[in-house]
Design a protein around this motif. Structure first.
Motif, PDB file in Angstrom:
ATOM      1  N   VAL A   1      24.422  50.562   9.916  1.00 18.49           N
ATOM      2  CA  VAL A   1      25.146  50.141   8.723  1.00 18.49           C
ATOM      3  C   VAL A   1      24.289  49.117   7.965  1.00 18.49           C
ATOM      4  CG1 VAL A   1      26.354  48.293   9.952  1.00 18.49           C
ATOM      5  CG2 VAL A   1      27.364  49.267   7.888  1.00 18.49           C
ATOM      6  N   ILE A   2      24.372  49.150   6.635  1.00 25.38           N
ATOM      7  CA  ILE A   2      23.640  48.202   5.795  1.00 25.38           C
ATOM      8  C   ILE A   2      24.647  47.233   5.169  1.00 25.38           C
ATOM      9  CG2 ILE A   2      22.162  47.926   3.768  1.00 25.38           C
ATOM     10  CD1 ILE A   2      21.148  50.761   4.256  1.00 25.38           C
ATOM     11  N   ILE A   3      24.399  45.958   5.362  1.00 23.97           N
ATOM     12  CA  ILE A   3      25.291  44.928   4.822  1.00 23.97           C
ATOM     13  C   ILE A   3      24.505  44.048   3.856  1.00 23.97           C
ATOM     14  CG2 ILE A   3      26.894  43.058   5.365  1.00 23.97           C
ATOM     15  CD1 ILE A   3      27.112  44.206   8.183  1.00 23.97           C
ATOM     16  N   GLN A   4      25.081  43.821   2.694  1.00 24.29           N
ATOM     17  CA  GLN A   4      24.420  42.994   1.677  1.00 24.29           C
ATOM     18  C   GLN A   4      25.352  41.896   1.199  1.00 24.29           C
ATOM     19  OE1 GLN A   4      23.162  45.156  -1.789  1.00 24.29           O
ATOM     20  NE2 GLN A   4      21.847  43.496  -2.534  1.00 24.29           N
ATOM     21  N   ALA A   5      24.807  40.696   1.128  1.00 26.13           N
ATOM     22  CA  ALA A   5      25.537  39.567   0.562  1.00 26.13           C
ATOM     23  C   ALA A   5      25.093  39.405  -0.893  1.00 26.13           C
ATOM     24  CB  ALA A   5      25.243  38.293   1.348  1.00 26.13           C
TER      25      ALA A   5
ATOM     26  N   ASP B   1      31.967  38.714   6.284  1.00 24.92           N
ATOM     27  CA  ASP B   1      32.820  37.877   5.437  1.00 24.92           C
ATOM     28  C   ASP B   1      32.033  36.644   5.014  1.00 24.92           C
ATOM     29  OD1 ASP B   1      35.020  37.056   4.067  1.00 24.92           O
ATOM     30  OD2 ASP B   1      36.382  37.034   5.799  1.00 24.92           O
ATOM     31  N   LEU B   2      32.652  35.823   4.200  1.00 18.33           N
ATOM     32  CA  LEU B   2      32.008  34.584   3.772  1.00 18.33           C
ATOM     33  C   LEU B   2      32.263  33.500   4.808  1.00 18.33           C
ATOM     34  CD1 LEU B   2      32.992  34.605  -0.009  1.00 18.33           C
ATOM     35  CD2 LEU B   2      30.987  35.602   1.094  1.00 18.33           C
ATOM     36  N   ALA B   3      31.221  32.744   5.123  1.00 16.41           N
ATOM     37  CA  ALA B   3      31.361  31.668   6.095  1.00 16.41           C
ATOM     38  C   ALA B   3      32.226  30.548   5.520  1.00 16.41           C
ATOM     39  CB  ALA B   3      29.981  31.121   6.474  1.00 16.41           C
ATOM     40  N   SER B   4      32.761  29.731   6.404  1.00 14.10           N
ATOM     41  CA  SER B   4      33.552  28.583   5.974  1.00 14.10           C
ATOM     42  C   SER B   4      32.695  27.678   5.082  1.00 14.10           C
ATOM     43  CB  SER B   4      34.040  27.805   7.205  1.00 14.10           C
ATOM     44  OG  SER B   4      34.748  26.656   6.819  1.00 14.10           O
ATOM     45  N   GLY B   5      33.219  27.312   3.939  1.00 14.64           N
ATOM     46  CA  GLY B   5      32.477  26.492   2.984  1.00 14.64           C
ATOM     47  C   GLY B   5      31.774  27.308   1.930  1.00 14.64           C
ATOM     48  N   SER B   6      31.748  28.657   2.112  1.00 13.25           N
ATOM     49  CA  SER B   6      31.091  29.546   1.144  1.00 13.25           C
ATOM     50  C   SER B   6      32.097  30.353   0.331  1.00 13.25           C
ATOM     51  CB  SER B   6      30.132  30.491   1.866  1.00 13.25           C
ATOM     52  OG  SER B   6      29.063  29.781   2.470  1.00 13.25           O
ATOM     53  N   GLU B   7      33.371  29.986   0.445  1.00  7.79           N
ATOM     54  CA  GLU B   7      34.408  30.735  -0.266  1.00  7.79           C
ATOM     55  C   GLU B   7      34.143  30.734  -1.767  1.00  7.79           C
ATOM     56  OE1 GLU B   7      34.883  28.338   1.880  1.00  7.79           O
ATOM     57  OE2 GLU B   7      36.154  29.070   3.524  1.00  7.79           O
ATOM     58  N   GLY B   8      34.227  31.899  -2.390  1.00  7.63           N
ATOM     59  CA  GLY B   8      34.058  32.028  -3.829  1.00  7.63           C
ATOM     60  C   GLY B   8      32.625  32.041  -4.301  1.00  7.63           C
ATOM     61  N   MET B   9      31.687  31.955  -3.377  1.00 10.99           N
ATOM     62  CA  MET B   9      30.281  31.896  -3.768  1.00 10.99           C
ATOM     63  C   MET B   9      29.616  33.267  -3.824  1.00 10.99           C
ATOM     64  SD  MET B   9      28.918  28.543  -1.703  1.00 10.99           S
ATOM     65  CE  MET B   9      29.731  26.941  -1.844  1.00 10.99           C
ATOM     66  N   GLY B  10      30.259  34.289  -3.279  1.00 11.32           N
ATOM     67  CA  GLY B  10      29.627  35.609  -3.283  1.00 11.32           C
ATOM     68  C   GLY B  10      30.579  36.685  -2.796  1.00 11.32           C
ATOM     69  N   THR B  11      30.047  37.871  -2.707  1.00  9.25           N
ATOM     70  CA  THR B  11      30.809  39.020  -2.211  1.00  9.25           C
ATOM     71  C   THR B  11      29.960  39.781  -1.207  1.00  9.25           C
ATOM     72  OG1 THR B  11      30.029  40.382  -4.056  1.00  9.25           O
ATOM     73  CG2 THR B  11      32.149  39.258  -4.337  1.00  9.25           C
ATOM     74  N   ILE B  12      30.588  40.747  -0.561  1.00  8.98           N
ATOM     75  CA  ILE B  12      29.933  41.525   0.487  1.00  8.98           C
ATOM     76  C   ILE B  12      29.965  43.007   0.117  1.00  8.98           C
ATOM     77  CG2 ILE B  12      29.946  42.164   2.934  1.00  8.98           C
ATOM     78  CD1 ILE B  12      29.301  39.228   2.491  1.00  8.98           C
ATOM     79  N   LYS B  13      28.876  43.705   0.380  1.00  8.81           N
ATOM     80  CA  LYS B  13      28.834  45.154   0.280  1.00  8.81           C
ATOM     81  C   LYS B  13      28.383  45.729   1.623  1.00  8.81           C
ATOM     82  CE  LYS B  13      27.978  45.898  -4.672  1.00  8.81           C
ATOM     83  NZ  LYS B  13      27.065  46.519  -5.668  1.00  8.81           N
ATOM     84  N   ILE B  14      29.084  46.759   2.049  1.00 15.02           N
ATOM     85  CA  ILE B  14      28.695  47.467   3.261  1.00 15.02           C
ATOM     86  C   ILE B  14      28.404  48.907   2.874  1.00 15.02           C
ATOM     87  CG2 ILE B  14      29.394  48.186   5.582  1.00 15.02           C
ATOM     88  CD1 ILE B  14      31.174  45.753   5.735  1.00 15.02           C
TER      89      ILE B  14
END
Length: 275
Positions: free
Chosen positions: A215-219, A186-199
């Motif tokens: 598993v591969i996780i991409q920000a 998920d997005l860290a506190s203070g990073s809301e709206g700055m990106g998305t996550i793909k798994i």
């Protein structure tokens, strides 16, 4: 015992023919057992045989597929026992015996490998075993408990679920399951709206992963922002690799992505190689 016989007559004489009384012994299927079996009299296929007075005969009942022999009864329904073949000795009257058959039932049991709380359905009903007439088709379904995934049936390696089984004998079929763990990002506190996550290249914030799997996780940063690092749920530094691969998964895990604005932000951090 030649009959006919040629006799040369040389004098007045009398020849006597010796006869013996015979009795008809017959075998039939009892009421409710129609089509369930056949017979042999003294090892020859038949349903009746003429027997000399005082003689004997051996009768055997053979069950057709899907049935089993139960017992013999007399013409008046009296119980004659379960011996098969049966021998009738000292015959001195006509006699009819009847064979009682019944549908042969078999039991199918289902068992779980690895998932202690798994359940099963058989022909649409929740059950772990079912008794049916031999040759019946049974639809079986394995239902994993939370945090487990069905893998296959161990008797034939099939991963079909549900699956149709033709039951020809008492048997047990085992379903193999595997433990799964929840991997979330998920997005860290203070990073809301700055990106998305793909798994695994799919836009999502969590995924179930088989025990021992990876598993591969991409920000993915939105316009105007940049990815900085991953942190764990306690806020501790985890990694700067992006995408990041989490291997040999053996527990639930959660990480968070830290982003920053490109403009007006000078953030200093170290990557996994400490530079």
């Amino acid at each position: 015992d030649s009959n006919p016989r040629i006799v040369t007559v040389t004098s007045d004489s009398t020849i006597t023919a010796d006869f013996i009384r015979q009795w008809k012994i017959s075998a039939d299927l009892a009421s409710g057992s129609e089509g369930a079996g056949t017979f042999k009299f003294d090892n020859a296929a038949a349903t009746e045989k003429m027997i000399d007075n005082g003689g004997s005969v051996t009768i055997q009942a053979f069950a057709n597929i899907g049935y089993e022999f139960v017992k013999w009864t007399g013409s008046n329904g009296e119980d004659l026992g379960t011996d098969n073949p049966i021998t009738i000795s000292n015959v001195d009257s006509d006699k009819t015996i009847r064979a009682v058959f019944r549908e042969k039932n078999v039991t199918l049991k289902l068992a779980s490998n690895n998932d202690p709380n798994a359940s099963f359905k058989m022909n649409g009903n929740v059950a772990g075993q079912l008794t049916v007439p031999i040759g019946s088709d049974v639809t079986i379904r394995a239902v994993p408990s939370a945090d487990y995934r069905f893998v296959k049936w161990t008797d034939n390696g099939s991963d079909s679920n549900p699956r149709i089984v033709t039951v020809t004998s008492d048997s047990t079929i085992t379903a193999e399951f595997i433990r799964q763990w929840k991997i979330s990002a998920d997005l860290a506190s203070g990073s809301e709206g700055m990106g998305t996550i793909k798994i695994n290249y799919v836009a999502t914030t969590e995924r179930k992963v088989d025990n021992g799997g990876s598993v591969i996780i991409q920000a993915v940063a939105n316009n105007g922002f940049v990815f900085l690092k991953w942190i764990d749920t306690g806020g501790n530094f985890y990694s700067t690799n992006n995408p990041i691969i989490i291997s040999n998964v053996e527990s639930d895990k959660s990480i968070k992505a830290v982003f920053a604005s490109i403009e007006g932000s000078e953030t200093e951090f170290k990557n996994d190689d400490n530079w």
